[in-house]
Design a protein around this motif. Structure first.
Motif, PDB file in Angstrom:
ATOM      1  N   ASP A 135       1.054  -1.186  -0.054  1.00 24.40           N
ATOM      2  CA  ASP A 135      -0.093  -0.145   0.063  1.00 24.40           C
ATOM      3  C   ASP A 135       0.825   1.276  -0.025  1.00 24.40           C
ATOM      4  O   ASP A 135       1.809   1.275   0.696  1.00 24.40           O
ATOM      5  CB  ASP A 135      -0.991  -0.018   1.168  1.00 24.40           C
ATOM      6  CG  ASP A 135      -2.071   0.717   1.188  1.00 24.40           C
ATOM      7  OD1 ASP A 135      -2.481   1.182   0.012  1.00 24.40           O
ATOM      8  OD2 ASP A 135      -2.747   1.364   2.149  1.00 24.40           O
ATOM      9  N   TYR A 168       4.152   0.779   2.429  1.00 25.85           N
ATOM     10  CA  TYR A 168       4.487  -0.225   3.290  1.00 25.85           C
ATOM     11  C   TYR A 168       4.103  -1.639   2.792  1.00 25.85           C
ATOM     12  O   TYR A 168       3.129  -1.760   1.776  1.00 25.85           O
ATOM     13  CB  TYR A 168       3.925  -0.083   4.772  1.00 25.85           C
ATOM     14  CG  TYR A 168       2.488  -0.332   4.852  1.00 25.85           C
ATOM     15  CD1 TYR A 168       1.240   0.822   4.512  1.00 25.85           C
ATOM     16  CD2 TYR A 168       1.898  -1.074   5.311  1.00 25.85           C
ATOM     17  CE1 TYR A 168       0.257   0.704   4.296  1.00 25.85           C
ATOM     18  CE2 TYR A 168       0.399  -1.473   5.422  1.00 25.85           C
ATOM     19  CZ  TYR A 168      -0.398  -0.328   4.905  1.00 25.85           C
ATOM     20  OH  TYR A 168      -1.578  -0.408   4.893  1.00 25.85           O
ATOM     21  N   GLU A 208     -10.771   4.112   3.648  1.00 28.22           N
ATOM     22  CA  GLU A 208      -9.694   4.638   2.931  1.00 28.22           C
ATOM     23  C   GLU A 208     -10.089   4.661   1.402  1.00 28.22           C
ATOM     24  O   GLU A 208     -10.352   3.254   1.044  1.00 28.22           O
ATOM     25  CB  GLU A 208      -8.440   4.400   3.184  1.00 28.22           C
ATOM     26  CG  GLU A 208      -7.789   4.681   4.419  1.00 28.22           C
ATOM     27  CD  GLU A 208      -6.398   4.559   4.696  1.00 28.22           C
ATOM     28  OE1 GLU A 208      -5.781   3.671   4.006  1.00 28.22           O
ATOM     29  OE2 GLU A 208      -5.736   5.149   5.713  1.00 28.22           O
ATOM     30  N   GLU A 210      -9.310   4.163  -2.097  1.00 32.86           N
ATOM     31  CA  GLU A 210      -8.127   3.936  -2.862  1.00 32.86           C
ATOM     32  C   GLU A 210      -8.624   3.009  -4.103  1.00 32.86           C
ATOM     33  O   GLU A 210      -9.663   2.707  -4.222  1.00 32.86           O
ATOM     34  CB  GLU A 210      -6.994   3.004  -1.879  1.00 32.86           C
ATOM     35  CG  GLU A 210      -6.710   3.652  -0.535  1.00 32.86           C
ATOM     36  CD  GLU A 210      -5.607   2.780  -0.124  1.00 32.86           C
ATOM     37  OE1 GLU A 210      -4.737   2.437  -0.881  1.00 32.86           O
ATOM     38  OE2 GLU A 210      -5.258   2.919   1.152  1.00 32.86           O
ATOM     39  N   ASP A 242      -9.333   0.446   1.832  1.00 32.45           N
ATOM     40  CA  ASP A 242      -8.416  -0.049   2.825  1.00 32.45           C
ATOM     41  C   ASP A 242      -8.849   0.273   4.269  1.00 32.45           C
ATOM     42  O   ASP A 242      -8.373   1.359   4.812  1.00 32.45           O
ATOM     43  CB  ASP A 242      -7.251   0.467   2.608  1.00 32.45           C
ATOM     44  CG  ASP A 242      -5.870  -0.075   3.251  1.00 32.45           C
ATOM     45  OD1 ASP A 242      -6.046  -1.088   3.546  1.00 32.45           O
ATOM     46  OD2 ASP A 242      -5.146   0.849   3.381  1.00 32.45           O
ATOM     47  N   LYS A 262      -4.719  -1.930  10.276  1.00 29.67           N
ATOM     48  CA  LYS A 262      -4.658  -2.076   8.737  1.00 29.67           C
ATOM     49  C   LYS A 262      -4.870  -3.254   8.316  1.00 29.67           C
ATOM     50  O   LYS A 262      -5.569  -3.596   7.132  1.00 29.67           O
ATOM     51  CB  LYS A 262      -3.497  -1.371   7.819  1.00 29.67           C
ATOM     52  CG  LYS A 262      -3.205   0.020   8.346  1.00 29.67           C
ATOM     53  CD  LYS A 262      -4.099   1.046   7.581  1.00 29.67           C
ATOM     54  CE  LYS A 262      -3.857   2.213   7.649  1.00 29.67           C
ATOM     55  NZ  LYS A 262      -4.460   3.327   6.831  1.00 29.67           N
TER      56      LYS A 262
END
Ligand code: MN
Length: 427
Positions: A135, A168, A208, A210, A242, A262
């Protein structure tokens, strides 16, 4: 090989609604379970799902170098590993088969019975077995907002951000397709003012907004992919939610970054829209603020104009749109991300998934997370049913949609729709 599948003048003999995300120019790829409980690789035109395994068995892909079982699989990994030339040949052929001028399948009732499905007869699956999930953190607006809130408004961007597509390594085991509900996670948090952490349900569950790209086999161990070649290894894109637990994230992320905040769930839309289908929607990226190192410098248009939208649907109520953003806002594009990811020789495999990072736009209504939209919960958002949201409540459904539109052709992603269930409890 020409992209004849993109011909904007082509019409299909299958019915396509005017505002459909899936005209004959789209031709996405996915995996579904049929009414007979058979898993197959397929595509979609309008609201008709098409069994590519059956089409292949019936000889419709004659002349294209494909193994007999390439579509009779429960993931797209092998097909993706065949490379761009094959993806193009197959998309072009599908466009021909369903062209309104072509009667071969159109007039074959028996074949149509085997090949075509209504959407309510199928169940979409995860389209690829995702080996590795990375990500990124490539929206300058998002990074600036988060830096402003949690660190220092005067130095919101960390010194590396304008030089590196920061990212990451995520976790692929918890990636699920649209429609699969996820549970509110429990974990450690540090309550405001407290000296010691507590354990319990996360109180700050967020989405999130994305997009993610799916790669093919790209390089050997040790071999970097040049930025100008990177797009050749991108099969296509999906919408990605996410999911994030902001209170767990705040306590755990120092010094190594995101972990349990996450990796409890990430949701994707089930149809992969090929990079080829998105070709007409290329646009210039944002202006670079600082010079970038040579291996990140590119020519041409490598950003894509994709309208994005997030809705929250409380249980039993109408959905409320909470954000409208666009993929074109990304400061670092996919080619730069892939070039950076491999510059040290890290191998990328067929079916790997790379998230863009939260896609926030320049205005407060275009932010890609509740963290930013409500500014840490300080400015709650009003829902159509009169209730307010700072973050996501139990039994809310979060729905993300995306589409491109130009000169009367619309290429869309469908949606990723996910219900947040209460904390897991063993029955
Ligand atoms: Mn993310």
């Amino acid at each position: 090989m020409p992209l004849s599948a993109n011909n904007p003048d082509r019409k299909s003999w299958l019915h396509v609604d005017k505002n459909s995300d899936f005209p004959i120019q789209n031709i996405p790829f996915g995996v579904f379970l049929t009414r007979d409980d058979i898993i197959t690789i397929g595509t979609r035109i309008g609201d008709t799902a098409i069994d590519l395994g059956a089409l292949h068995q019936l000889g419709y892909f004659e002349g294209i170098a494909l193994t007999d079982d390439i579509f009779l699989q429960d993931t797209l990994n092998d097909f993706i590993a065949d490379g761009r030339k094959t993806w193009r040949a197959v998309r072009n052929r599908i466009a021909e088969i369903f062209d309104s001028e072509n009667t071969r399948l159109k007039n074959n009732v028996k074949h149509k019975e085997i090949v075509l499905f209504r959407l309510d007869e199928i169940e979409m699956q995860l389209p690829v077995q995702i080996g590795d999930y990375t990500d990124f953190y490539s929206s300058i607006e998002h990074a600036t907002n988060v830096g402003t809130m949690f660190r220092d408004p005067d130095n919101a961007l960390l010194p590396n951000w304008l030089h590196i597509p920061v990212g990451y390594h995520g976790r692929s085991s918890s990636i699920v397709p649209s429609g699969i509900p996820v549970h509110r996670p429990q974990g450690q948090t540090l309550p405001t003012g407290a000296a010691e952490p507590v354990f319990g349900p996360s109180k700050l569950i967020d989405f999130e907004l994305e997009m993610a790209f799916i790669t093919t086999d790209a390089n050997d161990l040790g071999e970097p992919i040049p930025v100008e070649e990177a797009e050749e290894y991108i099969f296509g894109l999906v919408l990605l939610n996410d999911w994030s637990a902001r209170d767990i994230q705040k306590w755990e992320y120092v010094p190594l970054g995101p972990f349990l905040a996450k990796n409890f769930a990430s949701s994707i839309s089930p149809w992969i829209i090929t990079l080829d289908a998105l070709e007409p929607y290329r646009v210039e990226g944002p202006k670079t603020i600082k010079p970038q190192l040579d291996y990140l410098q590119y020519k041409g248009k490598k950003s894509f104009d994709i309208n994005l939208e997030v809705s929250i649907q409380p249980k039993g109520a109408k959905e409320s749109v909470v954000s409208k953003s666009n993929f074109k806002y990304m400061y670092w594009n996919m080619a730069q991300q892939l070039a950076h990811h491999t510059v040290n020789g890290c191998p990328v495999n067929s079916g790997d998934m790379m998230g863009s990072g939260t896609i926030s736009g320049p205005t407060p209504d275009s932010y890609g997370s509740m963290l930013e939209l409500t500014w840490k919960g300080e400015k709650p958002i009003k829902m159509k049913d009169g209730s307010e949201r700072k973050f996501i409540n139990d039994n809310d459904t979060v729905i993300m949609r995306g589409f491109c539109e130009k000169d009367g052709t619309r290429i869309g992603f469908g949606e990723v729709s996910t219900k947040l269930l209460p904390v897991y409890s063993k029955k």
